[in-house]
Every structure is written in C-alpha cells, then in structure tokens.
Design an enzyme around this catalytic site. Structure first.
Site, mmCIF file in Angstrom:
data_model
loop_
_atom_site.group_PDB
_atom_site.id
_atom_site.type_symbol
_atom_site.label_atom_id
_atom_site.label_comp_id
_atom_site.label_asym_id
_atom_site.label_seq_id
_atom_site.Cartn_x
_atom_site.Cartn_y
_atom_site.Cartn_z
ATOM 1 N N GLY A 30 0.332 8.622 2.591
ATOM 2 C CA GLY A 30 0.658 10.269 2.870
ATOM 3 C C GLY A 30 2.706 10.134 3.061
ATOM 4 N N PHE A 31 2.892 9.318 3.777
ATOM 5 C CA PHE A 31 4.277 9.509 4.007
ATOM 6 C C PHE A 31 5.189 8.476 3.637
ATOM 7 C CE2 PHE A 31 1.572 10.972 7.753
ATOM 8 C CZ PHE A 31 1.934 12.394 7.435
ATOM 9 N N GLY A 32 4.695 7.213 3.055
ATOM 10 C CA GLY A 32 5.712 6.646 2.167
ATOM 11 C C GLY A 32 4.555 5.216 1.982
ATOM 12 N N THR A 33 5.373 4.554 1.256
ATOM 13 C CA THR A 33 5.427 2.697 0.463
ATOM 14 C C THR A 33 5.671 2.346 1.867
ATOM 15 O OG1 THR A 33 5.548 4.042 -1.351
ATOM 16 C CG2 THR A 33 4.671 1.490 -1.772
ATOM 17 N N VAL A 34 4.219 0.581 1.848
ATOM 18 C CA VAL A 34 4.344 -0.316 2.072
ATOM 19 C C VAL A 34 5.185 -1.180 1.529
ATOM 20 C CG1 VAL A 34 4.008 -1.564 4.126
ATOM 21 C CG2 VAL A 34 3.101 0.962 4.287
ATOM 22 N N LYS B 31 6.944 -0.506 6.175
ATOM 23 C CA LYS B 31 7.597 0.478 5.928
ATOM 24 C C LYS B 31 8.460 2.283 5.056
ATOM 25 C CE LYS B 31 3.992 4.396 8.032
ATOM 26 N NZ LYS B 31 3.275 4.632 8.429
ATOM 27 N N GLY C 46 1.229 -1.300 0.263
ATOM 28 C CA GLY C 46 -0.002 -0.117 -0.018
ATOM 29 C C GLY C 46 0.981 0.867 -0.258
ATOM 30 N N ASP D 166 -5.334 10.986 12.504
ATOM 31 C CA ASP D 166 -5.700 10.245 11.197
ATOM 32 C C ASP D 166 -6.448 9.639 10.588
ATOM 33 O OD1 ASP D 166 -5.153 10.778 8.268
ATOM 34 O OD2 ASP D 166 -3.233 9.246 7.673
#
Length: 687
Positions: free
Chosen positions: A372-376, A390, A369, A486
């Site tokens: 907003g802050f990074g890709t996992v 992450k 996935g 969030d």
C-alpha cells in the site's frame, strides 16, 4: 545575445525579465479563455442533504459521467435523500465516509418494507465495483415468497402478490432452509453481522425490517493516478470512449498528470509580480554595484600582499574525511566507519545514489513485491550484503510521516521474528527509501495461495510453527506498546528455514494515550480489518488479534482473506470460517492437502487452532483473547501434540504381549514427509 561593450550585464537581465513578464501577462490575460469545460465540470462536487463535497469516482447531478466511474452514479431525491444507482438498481446512501472510502447503503425498494413491488436479488455488479466491508460480507438475509405451509412460524410473514396473500419466510445464513417446502421466488439482501445476530435472537418482522433499513457497508478504492492528478492541479475523470482514467487539466490537455495545472495566475497577480520583480531588480543592482567596488579594493590589497605571504606549510592538516553529510553520506567500508557514519534514529543513512546502484536503477526485474505504501526491490550493497529496498510511492508529508514512523519503531524493537532495518535515506532525499535485511523465501501468502503455492504444500506442523512465531512477534509488539495495524500473510516473510519475520510497520502506531482517539483515515487491508473499526474508528491491540485470527484461517484453509471468485457468501474468509465452525463443517474449510481426514493428529490440532481463530474473530473486542493468550494457546497445542506423539511411541515400544497387534495404530506423524519437504524447499529462490 551579444552584450554591448559599455552596457552592464544586469541591463540584459532586465530586458529578459521584461520580456518574460510580458509573456506572463499575455498568458494570464488569455488563460480564462483557454479553460477546459471538463476541468471545471469535474472540479464541482455533489451536494445532497447531509452528503456534501463528494467528488471522484462519483458522478451525477452537476457532475457529468466522464467525471466518475460506471456504477458510481449518485442522484438526489426531493427529500434530500442521496441514491446510488448500480445497473438499474437503486440504493439509499445512509452514511458516507470519504476519508476511509466507505459508505453504508440500503436497498431503496425494501425501505421500510419487506414486501416490495418486484422481487429482485441484489445486483452482482455491486461486487465488481465495490468491496463489502468486513462486517457485511457473507452476512446475508434471504426472503422467500410464495411458500408452502411450513413449521417455521416465527419466521413467517404474508405479502400480497397479484392481489393474493402468499406465505413468506425470512432466514439467515445459519438457518436450515429445508425446514419448509418449496417457494416461488427468493431475494438475497446483504446485511450487517450485528443485524443478523439481532434477527436470530428475536426473529420477528420488526427486526427484519430494522436489519434491512440499517443497511450494509461498501468500500471503494480510487486509482493511484488520481492523487498525482490532483497534486498537479488537475481533476480526476474518465475517458468515455476507452473507459481509461484521465486527468483533466485547466489548459484543455489530458494526461495522467497536469504539467502546468496550477501555474496560471491572474492578470492582477502577474502585474504585482512584475512590479515586485522590477523593484527587486533595482535594489539588487545597487547592492551588486557596492559589492563590485568592495571586491576591487580587496583584490588590490591581496595583490599587494601576495609577494610577502609565505607558502602554505607542508605539514598542514588535511580536510577531515569523516565529516559526512547527514543527507548523502559516503558508504562506510568498515564497522568503525559505519559507527562514525551518519545515522537517523540510530540506523545508517544511505545516499540515494548507492541504493540506486544496489538495485540497478530499481530494475523492474528485481521487484520483490508491492504494498500500500511502496514497491520493494532486491539489492546488493557495496559490502556484499543482500537487502530489500522499499521505495515509497510519493515524497509528500504523509509519506514522510509513515517513513519516519517505521524507522522510529523498528530501530527500538529487537525480536528474532521481526524484520531488521539496516538503514534509510534522509527524509530530505529525492526519494524516501528504507533498507531491510533481505528475507529470501517470499511471504506466507506466496506459499499458501500465491506464486509459490504450486510446489509441495506446507505441512501442518510448519504452519503451526509459523503461527506461533508470528503471534510471538505481535505479542512482543504489544508489550512494547506498539500496534501493528496491518497484520496479514503478505506482511509475514519467510527465510529458507521457514522461520517468520513480521514486516511492514508503515501503519504501526504507539498505543494511543487518549482512549477517545479516533482516526477516520483508511486503516489496514480489507478482509483483515477489525469490524468494530467501522463503528468507532479506533484500532487497538485487539484489532491486531482480529487480523491474526484471519491469518490463522488462511493457514488452515490455504485461502486468501478476500476472494471475489468464491461464492458470494464466502468472499470474506473470516465470515466463511465462522459459519463453517458454527455449523460444525470445519472439514469444508481445511485445506485437503493437510491430511485432515487421514491424520488424526492433524485433525486434532487444526480443530484446536480453528477454535482459537473463532475466539480471535469475535465481533466484540472484549471477547477476544490478548496476543499473549494466543501465543500461550498455540504453544499448548504444539506441546500437547508432542506429548501425545511421545506417549504413542512409548506404548508401542513397551507392548511385548502382542495385544496391540490387532489394533489399528493412530495415523503416523508426517515426520518423514516434513523432513523431505524441508530439504526440497531449502533451495534458494530466484528473484
């Protein structure tokens, strides 16, 4: 280059330095002639009245069209009023918040009037370029012109059309339009929810004009490439022919980033650098000569003593194998090794290399996935543990702060419905990586309306349990003085048993000690953000409650929080849900697959949860319940259903008189369906 046999190597270094300095001077002397006009045009900002220093994606005035995006053109009136032009329709910019990427605008043709020269609806292009803020979406005011005489006297006003006075009406979204006859034309104007409520309390021409002049909120997003472009020394812009993002560099190159955008220096700076370098070189040469002399003396002394120095003992101690580096530890192979290994806030510090190996070099096929802050990414550690890694987008000061924030919060929280943090890389690592337990069954959003929604819909009782567990986790956070900030269905993970794990604490914060604390940085996700945030720029525990109210609406409806494909009044799910509940049309909101119209118990429970969501979505924070109260209400709904089911079973079993034979029993529970759905859904998902 061959060295002269009698020349010291530092003289060759000096020659190289002189050549390099000469090249720098030549570059510095010619740099000004190579500057790209596009770079300088896009480095200028828009100034108009109170609006200052506005840059990309906006353009206009001294910024050419290639410095911004279509529908982002700004102009300036003689009275220093900033105007936003979108597809030939003009809006007044009343307030501008660059840090949160939001602004308040109002229709210019309706400024101080409700009888404009032309009757034009708000352009549809506005929603393709911007998002309405949560207080604006679906909060519309409709003005009808040239109507037949009706009975809505308080809502009536007169306008002149072609020198003729015509009867007109204004209505809000909660007013029934059939109370008056046909009209020649109508105009829909976005408005803030508070302004709509003021009209409903006092339906006069004055409140309507005030609502229009108060304006409505718009939010925009900037391409991710823009931050990288600015960091590299370039200016963000657009290719007019292709429409693609372009980074204008000072050396006339265009790309996504500038490799040398900030490397050019002035002639004076280059001369200063050369002088300092030559001075340093001479000093270094003197130090080098002294050290060479000392080294020759030391070597001679060691050679003299070498014959009498005994060999090292075979019983000498080995170098410690447990002195791991704090930044790049070797992976522990046992629990004791793990305990002895490097830690950060009490969790293990992994090396970048082992996480790169665990994710197969961050293979895109292993991507779980993106947030907003990074890709996992999915990964498997050397000890066989499955993990979710992450990878934060950028290793800058802000990302380091979010990285440390999430690590610090997660390491001190323990709850069965919060995701577990296994470890992280050092904050000095080449990349910032967080390592979590792997939750294999996607997110709640995936199952409601995402990539996993094509299979059997989630039964209502499982959705209710998801709501209870999520609320319980958030209540625990609030008891621990943590605000998530969030909350959304994309941050609620599910295991194979559909148990909840709340995740993503990058935005989380401890409760502010100072109640006057204000943050204008972008917070949360559109569609979930507390509407009061846009008024006071504060997020509290009641902001989490509002976001959770949106989650409850998603569980009821299987609809996302924001969907621009829906009718414009229904783009924002929170506003849509409030309207449906207020108008007693809840059946239009509930997912038909839940059996709302056929199962009485489902209808009763969804109605109660909808009422709870309505309380969570109140505009004023003080009117919302606490998360503890939300948990209590949800558990009472669940317990009430269990009690009613047991009572129904007892009634049927004890009825031996046959009196119930002619009475239609209540709709049966979905226990059989639920059990089947459980077993069908327990297949491990691929990734």
């Amino acid at each position: 280059m061959m060295m002269h046999p009698h020349r010291h190597p530092l003289w060759d270094l000096s020659l190289c330095f002189v050549i390099a300095t000469t090249l720098i001077l030549i570059r510095a002397s010619t740099a000004r002639g190579a500057d790209d006009p596009s770079y300088f045009n896009c480095s200028s900002t828009i100034q108009c009245g109170d609006l200052q220093n506005v840059g990309y994606p906006f353009w206009g005035l001294n910024r050419p069209s290639y410095c911004g995006l279509p529908n982002f053109e700004l102009t300036c009136q003689d009275d220093n009023t900033t105007l936003l032009n979108i597809s030939s329709q003009t809006y007044r910019v009343l307030r501008f918040h660059d840090t949160s990427q939001t602004m308040t605008v109002a229709r210019n043709d309706y400024w101080n009037t409700i009888c404009p020269a032309f009757f034009i609806n708000t352009t549809q292009e506005i929603t393709s370029s911007f998002n309405y803020t949560s207080d604006t979406v679906a909060s519309n005011l409709t003005l009808y012109y040239g109507c037949q005489i009706g009975s809505m006297t308080p809502n009536q006003f007169n306008c002149t059309i072609n020198d003729t006075n015509v009867i007109s009406y204004f209505i809000t979204t909660t007013t029934i339009t059939s109370l008056f006859g046909g009209c020649n034309t109508s105009v829909v104007l976005p408005a803030n929810q508070s302004a709509i409520q003021a009209i409903e309390l006092n339906p006069t021409n004055t409140t309507v004009v005030s609502a229009i002049d108060e304006g409505f909120g718009l939010q925009w997003t900037v391409a991710e490439q823009c931050s990288g472009c600015l960091i590299s020394g370039g200016q963000c812009g657009r290719d007019n022919s292709s429409g693609d993002f372009t980074c204008y560099c000072q050396d006339k190159s265009t790309s996504s980033t500038c490799s040398g955008g900030k490397s050019q220096i002035s002639l004076g700076a280059a001369l200063g650098l050369a002088g300092a370098g030559l001075t340093g070189l001479l000093v270094g040469f003197g130090i080098f000569s002294c050290r060479q002399k000392r080294n020759r003396k030391r070597a001679a002394a060691e050679a003299q003593n070498k014959s009498i120095t005994p060999p090292p003992s075979s019983k000498g101690l080995p170098i410690s194998s447990t002195s791991f580096s704090r930044t790049t530890p070797s992976y522990p192979t046992s629990k004791s090794d793990l305990d002895r290994g490097s830690t950060y806030f009490g969790v293990q510090v992994f090396s970048y290399n082992e996480l790169e190996e665990a994710t197969q070099s961050f293979d895109p096929s292993r991507e779980l996935g993106e947030g907003g802050f990074g890709t996992v990414y999915y990964g498997r550690l050397q000890d066989g543990r499955e993990v979710a890694v992450k990878r934060l987008y950028e290793n800058n000061l802000k990302r380091v702060e979010q990285f440390m924030n999430e690590v610090e919060i997660l390491t001190r929280l323990r709850h069965p419905n919060l995701v577990t943090l296994f470890g992280c890389t050092s904050r000095r690592s080449r990349e910032l990586l967080l390592v979590y337990e792997y939750i294999p069954n996607g997110t709640v959003a995936d199952h409601l309306f995402g990539k996993r929604s094509g299979t059997s819909p989630i039964p209502w009782r499982i959705r209710l349990n998801m709501a209870i567990e999520s609320a319980d986790a958030l209540a625990y956070l609030h008891k621990s003085d943590v605000i998530h900030r969030d909350v959304k269905t994309n941050n609620i993970l599910l295991d194979h048993s559909f148990r909840v794990k709340v995740a993503d604490f990058g935005l989380s914060r401890l409760f502010p000690n100072d109640v006057t604390h204000v943050s204008t940085a972008p917070q949360g996700t559109p569609g979930y953000v507390d509407p009061e945030y846009y008024q006071c720029y504060q997020l509290t525990d009641k902001s989490d409650v509002y976001s959770f109210g949106v989650v409850l609406c998603e569980l009821i409806s299987s609809k996302p929080a924001v969907d621009t494909n829906r009718h414009r009044h229904d783009i924002n799910l929170a506003s849509m849900a409030i309207n449906k509940i207020q108008n007693q049309t809840l059946h239009e909101l509930v997912d038909p697959a839940l059996g709302y119209d056929t199962d009485y118990s489902v209808k009763r429970m969804t109605t109660l949860v909808a009422e709870l969501a309505f309380r969570c979505l109140q505009q004023e924070r003080d009117m919302r319940p606490t998360m503890e109260e939300v948990v209590k209400a949800l558990k009472e709904i669940e317990q009430e259903e269990i009690t009613l089911q047991n009572a129904e079973v007892v009634d049927i079993r004890t009825d031996d008189t046959g009196l119930v034979r002619n009475i239609t029993p209540p709709f049966s529970p979905e226990s059989v369906v639920t059990d089947k759905w459980h077993s069908d859904s327990a297949i491990p998902s691929s990734f």
